[in-house]
Design a protein around this motif. Structure first.
Motif, PDB file in Angstrom:
ATOM      1  N   LEU A 154       0.710  -1.315   0.226  1.00 36.61           N
ATOM      2  CA  LEU A 154      -0.040  -0.050  -0.338  1.00 36.61           C
ATOM      3  C   LEU A 154       1.089   1.263   0.404  1.00 36.61           C
ATOM      4  CD1 LEU A 154      -2.808  -1.028   2.506  1.00 36.61           C
ATOM      5  CD2 LEU A 154      -2.976  -0.898   0.075  1.00 36.61           C
ATOM      6  N   GLN A 155       1.923   1.105   0.895  1.00 37.38           N
ATOM      7  CA  GLN A 155       2.922   1.823   0.845  1.00 37.38           C
ATOM      8  C   GLN A 155       3.659   2.224  -0.433  1.00 37.38           C
ATOM      9  OE1 GLN A 155       5.831   1.996   3.917  1.00 37.38           O
ATOM     10  NE2 GLN A 155       4.339   1.343   5.072  1.00 37.38           N
ATOM     11  N   VAL A 156       3.995   1.468  -1.287  1.00 35.20           N
ATOM     12  CA  VAL A 156       4.570   1.782  -2.838  1.00 35.20           C
ATOM     13  C   VAL A 156       3.237   1.742  -3.923  1.00 35.20           C
ATOM     14  CG1 VAL A 156       5.319   0.777  -4.300  1.00 35.20           C
ATOM     15  CG2 VAL A 156       6.368   0.488  -1.726  1.00 35.20           C
ATOM     16  N   LEU A 157       2.159   1.489  -4.089  1.00 34.72           N
ATOM     17  CA  LEU A 157       1.647   1.171  -5.002  1.00 34.72           C
ATOM     18  C   LEU A 157       0.506   2.522  -5.021  1.00 34.72           C
ATOM     19  CD1 LEU A 157       0.751  -2.490  -5.351  1.00 34.72           C
ATOM     20  CD2 LEU A 157       2.118  -0.691  -6.885  1.00 34.72           C
ATOM     21  N   GLY A 158       0.543   2.745  -3.630  1.00 31.96           N
ATOM     22  CA  GLY A 158      -0.791   3.675  -3.676  1.00 31.96           C
ATOM     23  C   GLY A 158      -0.324   4.882  -3.763  1.00 31.96           C
ATOM     24  N   PRO A 159       0.595   5.690  -3.759  1.00 32.72           N
ATOM     25  CA  PRO A 159       1.285   6.976  -4.010  1.00 32.72           C
ATOM     26  C   PRO A 159       1.550   6.917  -5.455  1.00 32.72           C
ATOM     27  CG  PRO A 159       1.744   6.483  -2.128  1.00 32.72           C
ATOM     28  CD  PRO A 159       0.957   5.291  -2.387  1.00 32.72           C
ATOM     29  N   GLY A 160       2.107   5.853  -6.040  1.00 29.12           N
ATOM     30  CA  GLY A 160       2.459   5.293  -7.290  1.00 29.12           C
ATOM     31  C   GLY A 160       1.381   5.404  -7.867  1.00 29.12           C
ATOM     32  N   LEU A 161      -0.029   4.997  -8.057  1.00 29.20           N
ATOM     33  CA  LEU A 161      -1.507   4.774  -8.848  1.00 29.20           C
ATOM     34  C   LEU A 161      -1.665   6.792  -8.560  1.00 29.20           C
ATOM     35  CD1 LEU A 161      -3.840   4.332 -10.144  1.00 29.20           C
ATOM     36  CD2 LEU A 161      -4.708   3.916  -7.562  1.00 29.20           C
ATOM     37  N   ALA A 162      -1.502   7.122  -7.579  1.00 32.68           N
ATOM     38  CA  ALA A 162      -2.010   9.050  -7.427  1.00 32.68           C
ATOM     39  C   ALA A 162      -1.211   9.698  -8.427  1.00 32.68           C
ATOM     40  CB  ALA A 162      -1.425   9.192  -5.867  1.00 32.68           C
ATOM     41  N   LEU A 163       0.487   9.133  -8.394  1.00 37.23           N
ATOM     42  CA  LEU A 163       0.811  10.785  -9.377  1.00 37.23           C
ATOM     43  C   LEU A 163       1.496   9.732 -10.784  1.00 37.23           C
ATOM     44  CD1 LEU A 163       4.398  10.110  -6.735  1.00 37.23           C
ATOM     45  CD2 LEU A 163       2.541  11.878  -7.654  1.00 37.23           C
ATOM     46  N   HIS A 164       0.645   8.800 -11.308  1.00 35.29           N
ATOM     47  CA  HIS A 164       1.123   8.499 -12.619  1.00 35.29           C
ATOM     48  C   HIS A 164       0.455   7.174 -13.267  1.00 35.29           C
ATOM     49  CE1 HIS A 164       5.049   8.408 -11.592  1.00 35.29           C
ATOM     50  NE2 HIS A 164       5.411   7.474 -10.517  1.00 35.29           N
ATOM     51  N   GLY A 165      -1.265   7.675 -12.671  1.00 31.67           N
ATOM     52  CA  GLY A 165      -2.170   7.115 -13.226  1.00 31.67           C
ATOM     53  C   GLY A 165      -2.589   8.233 -14.171  1.00 31.67           C
ATOM     54  N   PRO A 166      -4.453   7.955 -15.094  1.00 31.66           N
ATOM     55  CA  PRO A 166      -4.987   8.148 -15.649  1.00 31.66           C
ATOM     56  C   PRO A 166      -5.724   9.889 -14.342  1.00 31.66           C
ATOM     57  CG  PRO A 166      -5.849   7.198 -15.032  1.00 31.66           C
ATOM     58  CD  PRO A 166      -4.919   6.456 -14.462  1.00 31.66           C
ATOM     59  N   VAL A 167      -6.487  10.470 -15.232  1.00 35.08           N
ATOM     60  CA  VAL A 167      -7.198  11.808 -14.729  1.00 35.08           C
ATOM     61  C   VAL A 167      -8.310  11.477 -13.052  1.00 35.08           C
ATOM     62  CG1 VAL A 167      -8.502  13.415 -14.728  1.00 35.08           C
ATOM     63  CG2 VAL A 167      -6.721  13.094 -16.662  1.00 35.08           C
ATOM     64  N   GLY A 168      -8.001  11.630 -12.124  1.00 41.41           N
ATOM     65  CA  GLY A 168      -9.176  10.889 -10.629  1.00 41.41           C
ATOM     66  C   GLY A 168      -7.846  10.333 -10.111  1.00 41.41           C
ATOM     67  N   SER A 169      -6.250   9.993 -10.302  1.00 39.16           N
ATOM     68  CA  SER A 169      -6.114   8.954  -9.929  1.00 39.16           C
ATOM     69  C   SER A 169      -5.490   9.565  -8.567  1.00 39.16           C
ATOM     70  CB  SER A 169      -4.508   8.406 -10.672  1.00 39.16           C
ATOM     71  OG  SER A 169      -4.132   9.309 -10.847  1.00 39.16           O
ATOM     72  N   VAL A 170      -6.421  10.249  -7.847  1.00 36.50           N
ATOM     73  CA  VAL A 170      -5.669  10.699  -6.925  1.00 36.50           C
ATOM     74  C   VAL A 170      -6.622  10.508  -5.973  1.00 36.50           C
ATOM     75  CG1 VAL A 170      -4.875  12.970  -5.355  1.00 36.50           C
ATOM     76  CG2 VAL A 170      -3.951  12.311  -7.924  1.00 36.50           C
ATOM     77  N   ALA A 171      -7.954  10.639  -6.752  1.00 35.27           N
ATOM     78  CA  ALA A 171      -9.127   9.947  -5.618  1.00 35.27           C
ATOM     79  C   ALA A 171      -9.239   8.563  -5.935  1.00 35.27           C
ATOM     80  CB  ALA A 171     -10.667  10.652  -6.528  1.00 35.27           C
ATOM     81  N   ASN A 172      -8.723   7.769  -6.967  1.00 37.79           N
ATOM     82  CA  ASN A 172      -9.022   7.064  -6.972  1.00 37.79           C
ATOM     83  C   ASN A 172      -7.912   6.011  -5.763  1.00 37.79           C
ATOM     84  OD1 ASN A 172     -10.671   6.536  -8.780  1.00 37.79           O
ATOM     85  ND2 ASN A 172      -9.046   6.112 -10.267  1.00 37.79           N
ATOM     86  N   ALA A 173      -6.799   6.226  -5.935  1.00 42.07           N
ATOM     87  CA  ALA A 173      -5.870   5.767  -5.162  1.00 42.07           C
ATOM     88  C   ALA A 173      -5.794   6.152  -2.947  1.00 42.07           C
ATOM     89  CB  ALA A 173      -4.406   6.197  -5.009  1.00 42.07           C
ATOM     90  N   ALA A 174      -6.610   7.228  -3.177  1.00 35.09           N
ATOM     91  CA  ALA A 174      -7.520   7.161  -1.746  1.00 35.09           C
ATOM     92  C   ALA A 174      -8.314   7.020  -1.404  1.00 35.09           C
ATOM     93  CB  ALA A 174      -7.344   9.086  -1.851  1.00 35.09           C
ATOM     94  N   ASP A 175      -9.084   6.248  -2.506  1.00 32.82           N
ATOM     95  CA  ASP A 175     -10.698   5.820  -1.619  1.00 32.82           C
ATOM     96  C   ASP A 175      -9.569   4.202  -1.601  1.00 32.82           C
ATOM     97  OD1 ASP A 175     -11.784   7.567  -1.881  1.00 32.82           O
ATOM     98  OD2 ASP A 175     -12.847   7.289  -4.125  1.00 32.82           O
ATOM     99  N   GLY A 176      -8.745   3.291  -2.901  1.00 36.45           N
ATOM    100  CA  GLY A 176      -8.238   2.643  -2.335  1.00 36.45           C
ATOM    101  C   GLY A 176      -7.257   2.088  -1.162  1.00 36.45           C
ATOM    102  N   LEU A 177      -6.780   2.935  -0.358  1.00 37.90           N
ATOM    103  CA  LEU A 177      -5.914   3.135   0.628  1.00 37.90           C
ATOM    104  C   LEU A 177      -6.853   3.428   1.819  1.00 37.90           C
ATOM    105  CD1 LEU A 177      -3.430   5.456   0.439  1.00 37.90           C
ATOM    106  CD2 LEU A 177      -3.342   2.551   0.248  1.00 37.90           C
TER     107      LEU A 177
END
Length: 159
Positions: free
Chosen positions: A90-113
Motif C-alpha cells: 500500500l505504501q508503494v502502490l498507493g502513491p504510485g497510482l496517484a502520481l502516475h495514473g490517469p485523471v482522477g487517480s488521486v481520488a482512486n488511490a485515496a479511496d483504495g487506501l
C-alpha cells in the motif's frame, strides 16, 4: 472576463480538492508505516521467543499448552507477515497510482487506501489477540513446577 473568472475559480477549487486528497494520502501512508512497524516488532519478538523457548515436559498436560502456544505463536507470525506485506504494498502502490495514473487517480488511490485499511486493521487486531494468547500460554509451556510454587522464603502462614 466572466468566463475567465469562472475557469480560475474552477481551477482553484480543483487545487483545493487535490490538496485535501494529498493530505488524505499522507494520512493513510503514515498509518500504514505505523502498522507495518508495529507488526514487524511484534513478529520479530514472537519469532525470537518462539525459537528460543525450551519445552517443559514436567506435566502430563504440558503438551496441550505447548501445542496451543506453538499454534498461537505461528498465527502471530503469519498475521504479522501479512500486515507487513500489505502495508508495504500500500505504501508503494498507493502513491504510485496517484502520481502516475490517469485523471482522477488521486481520488482512486485515496479511496483504495481507505478500503484496504480495513483489511490491515483486522489483521493487526488478530495479530494482537494471538500475540496476547501466545504470551500468556508461554508461561505454561516453558515454566516448570518449581517455578510455579511459592518460594519457601515467603512464609504465608494463616493464623
Amino acid at each position: 472576463m466572466n468566463r475567465a473568472n469562472q475557469i480560475a475559480l474552477f481551477q482553484a477549487t480543483n487545487q483545493g480538492l487535490l490538496n485535501i486528497r494529498q493530505a488524505e494520502l499522507n494520512y493513510y501512508i503514515n498509518l500504514n508505516i505505523a502498522f507495518g512497524t508495529q507488526a514487524a516488532l511484534i513478529g520479530g519478538f514472537t519469532y525470537g521467543v518462539f525459537t528460543q523457548n525450551q519445552k517443559n515436559e514436567d506435566y502430563d498436560y504440558s503438551y496441550i499448552f505447548q501445542d496451543i502456544y506453538w499454534i498461537t505463536s505461528a498465527g502471530t507470525i503469519a498475521a504479522s507477515v501479512h500486515v507487513i506485506i500489505t502495508t508495504m504494498l500500500l505504501q508503494v502502490l498507493g502513491p504510485g497510482l496517484a502520481l502516475h495514473g490517469p485523471v482522477g487517480s488521486v481520488a482512486n488511490a485515496a479511496d483504495g487506501l481507505r478500503r484496504e485499511q480495513k483489511t490491515v486493521i483486522t489483521a493487526f487486531i488478530v495479530m494482537m489477540i494471538l500475540f496476547s494468547l501466545s504470551t500468556v500460554l508461554s508461561f505454561w509451556a516453558v515454566m516448570s513446577q518449581v517455578m510455579l510454587t511459592i518460594p519457601s522464603c515467603y512464609n504465608f502462614s494463616v493464623t
